[in-house]
Design an enzyme around this catalytic site. Structure first.
Site, PDB file in Angstrom:
ATOM      1  N   ALA A 128      31.427 -97.598 -64.429  1.00  0.00           N
ATOM      2  CA  ALA A 128      30.133 -98.565 -64.710  1.00  0.00           C
ATOM      3  C   ALA A 128      30.857-100.391 -65.182  1.00  0.00           C
ATOM      4  O   ALA A 128      30.034-100.776 -65.311  1.00  0.00           O
ATOM      5  CB  ALA A 128      30.288 -97.485 -66.086  1.00  0.00           C
TER       6      ALA A 128
ATOM      7  N   ARG B  59      35.327-109.866 -60.299  1.00  0.00           N
ATOM      8  CA  ARG B  59      36.017-110.953 -59.332  1.00  0.00           C
ATOM      9  C   ARG B  59      36.009-110.301 -58.010  1.00  0.00           C
ATOM     10  O   ARG B  59      36.824-111.397 -57.376  1.00  0.00           O
ATOM     11  CB  ARG B  59      37.469-110.466 -59.827  1.00  0.00           C
ATOM     12  CG  ARG B  59      38.177-111.155 -61.060  1.00  0.00           C
ATOM     13  CD  ARG B  59      39.199-110.282 -61.393  1.00  0.00           C
ATOM     14  NE  ARG B  59      39.446-108.986 -61.803  1.00  0.00           N
ATOM     15  CZ  ARG B  59      40.835-107.761 -62.390  1.00  0.00           C
ATOM     16  NH1 ARG B  59      41.719-108.162 -62.090  1.00  0.00           N
ATOM     17  NH2 ARG B  59      40.157-107.121 -62.578  1.00  0.00           N
TER      18      ARG B  59
ATOM     19  N   LYS C 214      30.688-103.339 -57.001  1.00  0.00           N
ATOM     20  CA  LYS C 214      32.263-102.778 -57.051  1.00  0.00           C
ATOM     21  C   LYS C 214      32.509-101.964 -55.753  1.00  0.00           C
ATOM     22  O   LYS C 214      32.776-102.040 -54.732  1.00  0.00           O
ATOM     23  CB  LYS C 214      33.518-103.401 -57.377  1.00  0.00           C
ATOM     24  CG  LYS C 214      34.745-102.872 -57.498  1.00  0.00           C
ATOM     25  CD  LYS C 214      35.446-103.470 -58.283  1.00  0.00           C
ATOM     26  CE  LYS C 214      35.932-102.254 -59.071  1.00  0.00           C
ATOM     27  NZ  LYS C 214      36.950-103.290 -60.449  1.00  0.00           N
TER      28      LYS C 214
ATOM     29  N   ASP D  32      36.945 -96.501 -58.360  1.00  0.00           N
ATOM     30  CA  ASP D  32      37.296 -98.370 -57.704  1.00  0.00           C
ATOM     31  C   ASP D  32      39.091 -97.829 -56.813  1.00  0.00           C
ATOM     32  O   ASP D  32      39.336 -99.245 -56.236  1.00  0.00           O
ATOM     33  CB  ASP D  32      37.342 -99.310 -57.820  1.00  0.00           C
ATOM     34  CG  ASP D  32      38.347 -99.743 -59.749  1.00  0.00           C
ATOM     35  OD1 ASP D  32      39.325 -98.479 -59.663  1.00  0.00           O
ATOM     36  OD2 ASP D  32      38.867-100.627 -59.696  1.00  0.00           O
TER      37      ASP D  32
ATOM     38  N   GLY E  78      47.840-100.182 -67.765  1.00  0.00           N
ATOM     39  CA  GLY E  78      49.039 -99.706 -68.520  1.00  0.00           C
ATOM     40  C   GLY E  78      50.212 -99.410 -68.392  1.00  0.00           C
ATOM     41  O   GLY E  78      50.472 -98.118 -67.367  1.00  0.00           O
TER      42      GLY E  78
ATOM     43  N   LYS F 114      18.677 -98.320 -23.426  1.00  0.00           N
ATOM     44  CA  LYS F 114      18.103 -98.414 -24.426  1.00  0.00           C
ATOM     45  C   LYS F 114      16.808 -96.896 -23.948  1.00  0.00           C
ATOM     46  O   LYS F 114      16.107 -96.897 -23.236  1.00  0.00           O
ATOM     47  CB  LYS F 114      17.459 -99.159 -25.463  1.00  0.00           C
ATOM     48  CG  LYS F 114      16.847 -99.282 -26.081  1.00  0.00           C
ATOM     49  CD  LYS F 114      15.499 -99.856 -26.405  1.00  0.00           C
ATOM     50  CE  LYS F 114      14.307 -98.549 -25.722  1.00  0.00           C
ATOM     51  NZ  LYS F 114      13.058 -99.341 -25.569  1.00  0.00           N
TER      52      LYS F 114
ATOM     53  N   TYR G 258       7.334-102.703 -22.095  1.00  0.00           N
ATOM     54  CA  TYR G 258       6.275-103.915 -22.875  1.00  0.00           C
ATOM     55  C   TYR G 258       5.515-104.383 -22.183  1.00  0.00           C
ATOM     56  O   TYR G 258       5.575-105.012 -21.278  1.00  0.00           O
ATOM     57  CB  TYR G 258       7.678-104.264 -23.350  1.00  0.00           C
ATOM     58  CG  TYR G 258       7.169-104.120 -24.822  1.00  0.00           C
ATOM     59  CD1 TYR G 258       6.098-103.444 -25.942  1.00  0.00           C
ATOM     60  CD2 TYR G 258       7.739-105.861 -25.471  1.00  0.00           C
ATOM     61  CE1 TYR G 258       5.556-104.066 -27.050  1.00  0.00           C
ATOM     62  CE2 TYR G 258       6.835-106.508 -26.744  1.00  0.00           C
ATOM     63  CZ  TYR G 258       6.312-105.840 -27.533  1.00  0.00           C
ATOM     64  OH  TYR G 258       5.546-105.799 -28.142  1.00  0.00           O
TER      65      TYR G 258
ATOM     66  N   SER H   5      17.577-104.449  -4.563  1.00  0.00           N
ATOM     67  CA  SER H   5      18.403-105.539  -5.853  1.00  0.00           C
ATOM     68  C   SER H   5      16.908-106.109  -6.196  1.00  0.00           C
ATOM     69  O   SER H   5      16.050-106.560  -5.810  1.00  0.00           O
ATOM     70  CB  SER H   5      19.197-106.810  -5.270  1.00  0.00           C
ATOM     71  OG  SER H   5      20.617-105.877  -5.126  1.00  0.00           O
TER      72      SER H   5
ATOM     73  N   ARG I 234       6.065-106.743  -2.280  1.00  0.00           N
ATOM     74  CA  ARG I 234       6.750-108.956  -2.506  1.00  0.00           C
ATOM     75  C   ARG I 234       5.671-109.480  -1.138  1.00  0.00           C
ATOM     76  O   ARG I 234       5.123-109.003  -0.100  1.00  0.00           O
ATOM     77  CB  ARG I 234       8.505-108.995  -2.280  1.00  0.00           C
ATOM     78  CG  ARG I 234       8.512-108.724  -0.965  1.00  0.00           C
ATOM     79  CD  ARG I 234      10.063-108.106  -0.334  1.00  0.00           C
ATOM     80  NE  ARG I 234      10.777-108.138   1.387  1.00  0.00           N
ATOM     81  CZ  ARG I 234      11.940-107.856   1.086  1.00  0.00           C
ATOM     82  NH1 ARG I 234      12.054-106.970   0.003  1.00  0.00           N
ATOM     83  NH2 ARG I 234      11.942-107.847   2.303  1.00  0.00           N
TER      84      ARG I 234
HETATM   85  C1  UD1 Z   1      42.755 -98.454 -67.005  1.00  0.00           C
HETATM   86  C2  UD1 Z   1      43.658 -98.152 -67.867  1.00  0.00           C
HETATM   87  C3  UD1 Z   1      45.454 -98.190 -67.375  1.00  0.00           C
HETATM   88  C4  UD1 Z   1      45.078 -98.593 -65.973  1.00  0.00           C
HETATM   89  C5  UD1 Z   1      44.942 -99.047 -65.222  1.00  0.00           C
HETATM   90  C6  UD1 Z   1      44.812 -98.143 -63.673  1.00  0.00           C
HETATM   91  C7  UD1 Z   1      42.606 -97.937 -70.237  1.00  0.00           C
HETATM   92  C8  UD1 Z   1      42.398 -97.834 -71.544  1.00  0.00           C
HETATM   93  N1  UD1 Z   1      43.038 -98.949 -69.161  1.00  0.00           N
HETATM   94  O1  UD1 Z   1      42.767 -99.837 -67.153  1.00  0.00           O
HETATM   95  O2  UD1 Z   1      45.859 -98.015 -68.780  1.00  0.00           O
HETATM   96  O3  UD1 Z   1      46.390 -98.894 -65.608  1.00  0.00           O
HETATM   97  O4  UD1 Z   1      43.358 -98.811 -65.890  1.00  0.00           O
HETATM   98  O5  UD1 Z   1      43.661 -99.570 -62.984  1.00  0.00           O
HETATM   99  O6  UD1 Z   1      41.878 -96.863 -69.989  1.00  0.00           O
HETATM  100  N2  UD1 Z   1      35.363 -98.007 -66.672  1.00  0.00           N
HETATM  101  C9  UD1 Z   1      33.783 -98.100 -67.439  1.00  0.00           C
HETATM  102  N3  UD1 Z   1      33.920 -98.253 -68.459  1.00  0.00           N
HETATM  103  C10 UD1 Z   1      34.223 -98.393 -69.613  1.00  0.00           C
HETATM  104  C11 UD1 Z   1      35.158 -99.562 -68.541  1.00  0.00           C
HETATM  105  C12 UD1 Z   1      35.970 -99.139 -67.586  1.00  0.00           C
HETATM  106  O7  UD1 Z   1      33.427 -97.265 -66.589  1.00  0.00           O
HETATM  107  O8  UD1 Z   1      33.837 -99.132 -70.450  1.00  0.00           O
HETATM  108  C13 UD1 Z   1      35.722 -98.327 -65.618  1.00  0.00           C
HETATM  109  C14 UD1 Z   1      35.408 -99.092 -64.823  1.00  0.00           C
HETATM  110  O9  UD1 Z   1      34.882 -99.070 -63.398  1.00  0.00           O
HETATM  111  C15 UD1 Z   1      36.611 -98.638 -63.691  1.00  0.00           C
HETATM  112  C16 UD1 Z   1      37.969 -97.891 -64.472  1.00  0.00           C
HETATM  113  O10 UD1 Z   1      36.428 -97.434 -65.775  1.00  0.00           O
HETATM  114  O11 UD1 Z   1      36.651 -97.656 -62.658  1.00  0.00           O
HETATM  115  C17 UD1 Z   1      38.622 -98.615 -65.241  1.00  0.00           C
HETATM  116  O12 UD1 Z   1      38.649 -99.937 -66.032  1.00  0.00           O
HETATM  117  P1  UD1 Z   1      39.268-101.139 -66.032  1.00  0.00           P
HETATM  118  O13 UD1 Z   1      38.305-102.380 -66.759  1.00  0.00           O
HETATM  119  O14 UD1 Z   1      39.568-101.806 -64.498  1.00  0.00           O
HETATM  120  O15 UD1 Z   1      40.453-100.792 -66.736  1.00  0.00           O
HETATM  121  P2  UD1 Z   1      42.131-101.639 -66.637  1.00  0.00           P
HETATM  122  O16 UD1 Z   1      42.247-102.498 -67.805  1.00  0.00           O
HETATM  123  O17 UD1 Z   1      42.392-102.157 -65.402  1.00  0.00           O
HETATM  124 CA    CA Z   2      41.614-102.157 -63.092  1.00  0.00          CA
END
Ligand code: UD1
Ligand code: CA
Length: 482
Positions: A14, A19, A26, A110, A147, A359, A395, A413, A448
């Site tokens: 979501a 970036r 993405k 991702d 994390g 083609k 064509y 040719s 020709r």
């Molecule tokens: C998250 C983890 C972190 C971990 C990292 C790995 C949490 C709080 N943190 O951090 O511990 O090391 O991923 O890459 O979980 N997403 C949603 N909805 C939201 C927020 C995020 O669908 O409200 C999805 C994003 O699209 C993405 C994934 O969750 O695919 C991770 O979200 P992102 O914001 O990248 O989390 P990080 O801060 O990187």
């Molecule tokens: Ca991330």
């Protein structure tokens, strides 16, 4: 491994992916012929979950449309505002009807390098150990932004995951990170998500807080360490996108080489995940193989080819060629510098040579089109030869028409075949002919203008010129010498 078959896999997709600096969401960016989320779904499918659900939010119309295209069985849950990974999983569980009985695996949309094998290892460790949650971790060279996995002493049980932004200095020194991939007990997950708070630096519902909550409630929290940290890398920008493409491409080429394919220069050879090879295929440098392209046994392709959805037969040779939706027969020769467009079918031992474009054309066994020609909307029989610089005039400015050339024909040719037209078996056509009428089998067609020589024209019209002098010298030299 049916015991570890999950009830659901939840894919988080979501987030916005700011970036990437892109109009495309993405998770829809492509590496090796598949979107990022498509790679994650392919890996997730290896777990054979009862439900596969993607949480969508940002640009969800595009994402949902793409998902429907690649896998109509995938469900989606909408997270209208991105209130954190915990909130996202909550939305998925709601969509699945509240409590989910069984294992729930959570992955991010991702991480295209994540393999089904790693997910299977995680899921089986989770059920074998009877955990409430098992987190996939990895030791990374630079843990910035991730994390951190906090353990009860070195190598001890996992006690919590602390987000980078919320971590103390000593926690930031930890190099074991949360990959964002988990296996949960569905019931306990739903319960714990209800207790997650938002009193953190980002004001979000962190999925990672579920670990601490479950542990405090006395449940088993486990971890599985990924063998290769590169597998869990999330893509945030186009530099990482290119790095992931490189890694995946290397993985695909390594697999092909170990199966008996020669890749002369892996650095300049690019393949899609859907490309297939047979043993002893050879790929020369600078080659891109895309879509459902297949190289049969001993087929040799490149250098500098781009083949999309193209089948190259056993022992065929394709050199410096662009092809789309074409079939190259066994031992056929194509190029250098040919362009095979959709609907091209080249028979056994046939040849489509230099600067030839085809083609919607069926070219029979042993037939040769060696030089500088356009063959569109045509059927050519066996062992015919098409002269250099021929054009299949298909064509009329409004509609396309078909040309049929029989077997064992010899066309001159610089011929124009003005379609619709048919050349019978064994017929010949004279060089420079514009063929507008059918040619019966075995005939010679001449179409020709007659040649007329106007003698002495240069001496009269260009007196004193170099041409006139050369002509005069030539007329004085005795014939039959030299
Ligand atoms: C998250 C983890 C972190 C971990 C990292 C790995 C949490 C709080 N943190 O951090 O511990 O090391 O991923 O890459 O979980 N997403 C949603 N909805 C939201 C927020 C995020 O669908 O409200 C999805 C994003 O699209 C993405 C994934 O969750 O695919 C991770 O979200 P992102 O914001 O990248 O989390 P990080 O801060 O990187
Ligand atoms: Ca991330």
């Amino acid at each position: 491994m049916s015991s570890s078959r999950p009830a659901a896999v939840v894919v988080l997709a979501a987030g916005e992916g700011t970036r990437m600096k892109s109009a495309t969401p993405k998770v829809l960016h492509d590496i090796c012929g598949r979107s990022l989320v498509g790679h994650v779904l392919a890996a997730a499918s290896e777990l054979a979950p009862e439900s596969l659900i993607v949480v969508v939010g940002h640009a969800r119309e595009k994402v949902v449309g793409h998902l429907a295209e690649i896998d109509p069985d995938v469900r989606t849950a909408v997270q209208a505002e991105q209130n954190g990974t915990g909130h996202a999983v909550r939305m998925a569980l709601e969509e699945l009807g509240g409590d989910v009985d069984g294992t729930v695996v959570v992955v991010c949309g991702d991480t295209p390098l994540l393999t089904g094998e790693t997910l299977l290892t995680l899921a089986s460790a989770h059920s074998a150990d009877g955990n409430a949650v098992t987190v996939l971790t990895a030791e990374v060279p630079d843990a910035t932004g991730y994390g951190r996995i906090v353990r009860d002493g070195a190598g001890g049980a996992v006690t919590a995951i602390v987000e980078h932004k919320d971590a103390s200095d000593s926690q930031r020194a930890i190099r074991e990170i949360n990959s964002g991939v988990f296996a949960f007990d569905g019931r306990l997950l739903a319960d714990a998500l209800g207790k997650v708070r938002t009193d953190n630096s980002q004001g979000e519902e962190y999925l990672t807080d579920v670990l601490g909550i479950l542990r405090e409630a006395g449940h088993r929290v486990g971890a599985a360490v990924a063998a290769d940290h590169r597998e869990i890398a999330g893509i945030n920008n186009r530099v990482q996108l290119a790095e992931a493409r490189r890694i995946l491409n290397d993985r695909l080429l390594t697999r092909a080489m170990l199966a008996g394919v020669s890749v002369l220069d892996p650095a300049t050879t690019w393949v899609d995940v859907t490309v297939t090879f047979e043993q002893d295929a050879i790929v020369h440098p600078g080659t891109q193989l895309q879509g459902a392209t297949h190289l049969a046994e001993g087929a040799e392709v490149g250098p500098n080819c781009r083949l999309k959805d193209t089948r190259v037969g056993a022992g065929a040779r394709v050199d410096n060629t662009v092809a789309d939706t074409a079939e190259v027969g066994p031992q056929a020769k194509v190029g250098p510098f040919a362009y095979l467009r959709p609907g091209t079918r080249i028979g056994l031992k046939a040849k489509v040579g230099t600067y030839v474009e085809t083609k919607n054309a069926t070219i029979g066994e042993g037939t040769k089109i060696p030089h500088l020609s356009y063959v569109g909307d045509a059927t050519i029989g066996e062992y015919s030869n098409i002269g250099a610089a021929s054009v299949f005039v298909n064509y009329d400015g409004q509609d396309k028409h078909h040309t049929t050339i029989g077997s064992h024909c010899r066309t001159g040719s610089d011929n124009m075949f003005v379609a619709p037209v048919t050349i019978g078996d064994g017929a010949y056509t004279a060089a420079g002919s514009v063929i507008t009428k059918d040619v019966p089998p075995g005939s010679l067609a001449v179409a020709r203008g007659q040649q007329r020589n106007i003698e002495g024209w240069v001496a009269r019209k260009r007196p004193g010129s170099a041409a006139a002098k050369a002509a005069e010298t030539a007329s004085r030299e005795p014939e039959g010498e030299g």
